[in-house]
Every structure is written in structure tokens, then in C-alpha cells.
Design a protein around this motif. Sequence first.
Motif, mmCIF file in Angstrom:
data_model
loop_
_atom_site.group_PDB
_atom_site.id
_atom_site.type_symbol
_atom_site.label_atom_id
_atom_site.label_comp_id
_atom_site.label_asym_id
_atom_site.label_seq_id
_atom_site.Cartn_x
_atom_site.Cartn_y
_atom_site.Cartn_z
ATOM 1 N N ILE A 49 24.442 -15.829 55.842
ATOM 2 C CA ILE A 49 25.403 -14.899 54.142
ATOM 3 C C ILE A 49 23.490 -15.092 53.374
ATOM 4 N N LEU A 50 23.048 -16.571 53.330
ATOM 5 C CA LEU A 50 21.958 -16.090 52.436
ATOM 6 C C LEU A 50 20.393 -15.574 53.341
ATOM 7 N N CYS A 51 20.644 -15.795 54.186
ATOM 8 C CA CYS A 51 19.924 -15.423 55.701
ATOM 9 C C CYS A 51 19.659 -13.395 55.497
ATOM 10 N N LEU A 52 20.676 -13.447 55.201
ATOM 11 C CA LEU A 52 21.906 -11.937 55.400
ATOM 12 C C LEU A 52 20.919 -11.252 53.944
ATOM 13 N N ILE A 53 21.388 -11.859 52.825
ATOM 14 C CA ILE A 53 20.901 -11.534 51.624
ATOM 15 C C ILE A 53 19.006 -11.491 51.591
ATOM 16 N N LEU A 54 18.285 -12.349 51.994
ATOM 17 C CA LEU A 54 16.822 -12.911 52.215
ATOM 18 C C LEU A 54 16.780 -11.961 53.280
ATOM 19 N N LYS A 55 17.052 -10.869 54.023
ATOM 20 C CA LYS A 55 16.601 -10.078 55.086
ATOM 21 C C LYS A 55 15.818 -11.544 56.363
ATOM 22 N N LYS A 56 16.599 -12.179 56.699
ATOM 23 C CA LYS A 56 15.675 -13.307 57.046
ATOM 24 C C LYS A 56 16.416 -13.177 58.463
ATOM 25 N N SER A 57 15.273 -13.240 59.931
ATOM 26 C CA SER A 57 16.333 -12.897 61.013
ATOM 27 C C SER A 57 16.624 -14.349 61.293
ATOM 28 N N ILE A 58 17.130 -15.339 62.525
ATOM 29 C CA ILE A 58 17.707 -15.972 62.967
ATOM 30 C C ILE A 58 17.595 -15.966 64.191
ATOM 31 N N PRO A 59 16.500 -17.194 64.390
ATOM 32 C CA PRO A 59 15.955 -17.005 65.906
ATOM 33 C C PRO A 59 16.413 -18.592 66.817
ATOM 34 N N PHE A 60 17.499 -18.127 66.834
ATOM 35 C CA PHE A 60 18.446 -18.871 67.998
ATOM 36 C C PHE A 60 17.243 -18.960 69.044
ATOM 37 N N ARG A 61 16.383 -18.112 69.520
ATOM 38 C CA ARG A 61 15.409 -18.715 70.982
ATOM 39 C C ARG A 61 14.621 -19.059 70.883
ATOM 40 N N ASP A 62 14.623 -19.797 69.582
ATOM 41 C CA ASP A 62 12.959 -19.907 69.769
ATOM 42 C C ASP A 62 12.809 -21.517 70.402
ATOM 43 N N PRO A 63 11.783 -21.585 70.894
ATOM 44 C CA PRO A 63 11.065 -22.720 71.620
ATOM 45 C C PRO A 63 11.718 -24.321 71.037
ATOM 46 N N LEU A 64 11.842 -23.953 69.049
ATOM 47 C CA LEU A 64 11.720 -25.822 68.302
ATOM 48 C C LEU A 64 13.574 -25.468 68.731
ATOM 49 N N ARG A 65 14.536 -24.596 69.117
ATOM 50 C CA ARG A 65 15.644 -24.244 68.816
ATOM 51 C C ARG A 65 16.595 -25.860 69.545
ATOM 52 N N ILE A 66 16.024 -26.037 70.606
ATOM 53 C CA ILE A 66 16.617 -27.177 71.470
ATOM 54 C C ILE A 66 16.572 -28.093 70.481
ATOM 55 N N GLY A 67 15.064 -28.690 70.361
ATOM 56 C CA GLY A 67 15.217 -29.895 69.576
ATOM 57 C C GLY A 67 15.468 -29.971 68.117
ATOM 58 N N GLY A 68 15.713 -28.147 67.090
ATOM 59 C CA GLY A 68 16.477 -28.911 65.968
ATOM 60 C C GLY A 68 17.852 -29.113 66.332
ATOM 61 N N THR A 69 18.442 -28.693 68.067
ATOM 62 C CA THR A 69 19.628 -28.453 67.522
ATOM 63 C C THR A 69 20.484 -29.732 68.193
ATOM 64 N N LEU A 70 19.065 -29.983 68.653
ATOM 65 C CA LEU A 70 19.708 -32.009 68.949
ATOM 66 C C LEU A 70 20.134 -32.820 67.837
ATOM 67 N N GLY A 71 18.474 -32.863 67.265
ATOM 68 C CA GLY A 71 18.070 -33.476 66.497
ATOM 69 C C GLY A 71 19.360 -33.519 65.580
ATOM 70 N N LEU A 72 19.572 -32.428 64.804
ATOM 71 C CA LEU A 72 21.234 -32.054 64.145
ATOM 72 C C LEU A 72 22.408 -33.035 65.088
ATOM 73 N N GLY A 73 22.420 -32.430 65.636
ATOM 74 C CA GLY A 73 23.924 -32.850 66.859
ATOM 75 C C GLY A 73 23.692 -34.198 67.089
#
Length: 288
Positions: A49-73
Motif C-alpha cells: 500500500i505504501l509503495c502504491l501511495i509513493l508510486k514506487k515499483s516493487i522489484p520482484f526480479r531484482d538480483p538482490l531479491r534472492i539474498g534479501g528473501t533468504l535472509g528475511l526468511g
Amino acid sequence: MRLFFLTILTLFAFAANSVLNRAALAVGGLDPMTLAVIRLSSGAVALCILCLILKKSIPFRDPLRIGGTLGLGLYILGFSLAHQSLDAGLGALILFGVVQLTMFVGALVLREPVPFVRWVGAALAFSGLVWLLWPSGDFHLSLPHAALMVLGGIGWGLYSLIGRDVPEPFGASAANFVICSVLFIVLLAVMPDGNRNAISQTGAILGILSGAITSGLGYALWYAILPRLGASVAAVSQLTVPIIAMAGGMAFLGEALTLRFVFASLFVLGGIALSILWPLYNAKKTQA
């Protein structure tokens, strides 16, 4: 000065998150995995919701996504499951000790300059936490659950290190939370029903507050300030979180204030001040 206040705000969010999680488990009656799913899902919704309000894209395919998701998980999974049979104080020691080690090693690998006095200050501050949080009397250490907390500490350390290179913190955080929430919903669905508790209204409200505000927005703010803090400073500053969380427990959960808490807190804060402020003082003195 703005960075200082944002850092303090983020650390207070982390501490409030700890208090909310403890209340959701103890007062709200949630089981750890259900709480993890509520946290991740509500955090994902709030950040999207915040990204929609701020008009920010959500980078699901960013190369850092694997590391970020793995670390958070890894952090959420290890932290959630470890608390089933691990003393809260000992769990915090393991978690923050591993986070410190992971981020300091990361700083060295990334060739970030780490002054010797920062190592000394971090060691003093962590010694204060050991004094404060070490269980009194005899206690049983479950090695599997201790290993899970180690896994959680490594996960949070990696998540923080990866955050130093994230160009858009809110979009990256939203993507991490969305992917992790889906994975944890699947994991909860395949777990035996005997491991779950009924979801109470109190537990759900506490879990949503934790997920949407202190986890989702708090972690996004952490990503926003990490590039300006550096790995070692970010690691040391987090040692204030157990102190703030315990103070919050005294204020909101009726926990007792002790002399041990007062003196150990001064020890921790003194070590943090030495670790962070002394190198800054020396740098200014050299420039002068």
C-alpha cells in the motif's frame, strides 16, 4: 543529526516489535509460526500500500531479491521456532551475538574500515548483555533450538548486509515480505494441526501491529539508513534493542525494574558509545 534520529527511531521500532511479539505469544496465545505468517502478511500488505501511495515499483526480479528473501526468511523461521524451547534471554544473546559476528565479518569481507576501538566497544557492550540476559540458576539448553536461533542471527545479519546495496528500500522490503509471506503460508499449511493454536482477537491485533508497523515499516526504514551507517556501526547499534525492549516490558507488561538491569544497561550503552563515538571524535580531531 537526521541520520541519528532515524536510527534511534528504527531501533525503537525493533524493540517495540520484540514487546509486541512477546505479548502476542504470551497474552494473545498465538503459536510462533502463526505469528510469523501474520507478521509477514500484514507487513507485505502495508508495504505494498505504501509503495502504491509513493508510486514506487516493487522489484520482484531484482538480483538482490534472492539474498534479501533468504535472509528475511531464515531470520523469521529461526527466530520463531527457536522460542518454542529456548529461554528468552539466552535466545537474545545467541541472536545478537551471531548478528554481531555476521555483520563484522561482512564488514571485513566488504573491506569496510573497522577501527580497533569499535571491536573493543562492541565486546564491552555484548559483555553487558551477557551480564543482563544470562539465565539465573540451572537451565536447559536445547541444542536444536539454539541452532535455529543461530540460523536466525545469520539470516538477519545477511539481510542487513544486503540492505546496504538496495537502491529503493520500500520497494525492496515490500518484495521481500510478499515472497516470504507466501512461502510461510505454504509452510504453515503443511505443518501438523497439533502445532497450531486458535487465533484470538488480541493475538491477531498484536501480530498485525507487529507486522505492519514495527516489522514492515521498521525494516524498510532500516534498509533506508543502512547505506549511510556501514556494517559495523549498524551491528553495534543493534545491541541497544534488548535494553529498549526490556524497558518496554517494564513499562507495558509490568516487568520489574532491577539494579542488574540499570548497571548492565550502563555497561552496554557505554560500550556502544565507545565503539561509535570515539572513532568519530578521533576523525574530527585528525581533520582539525
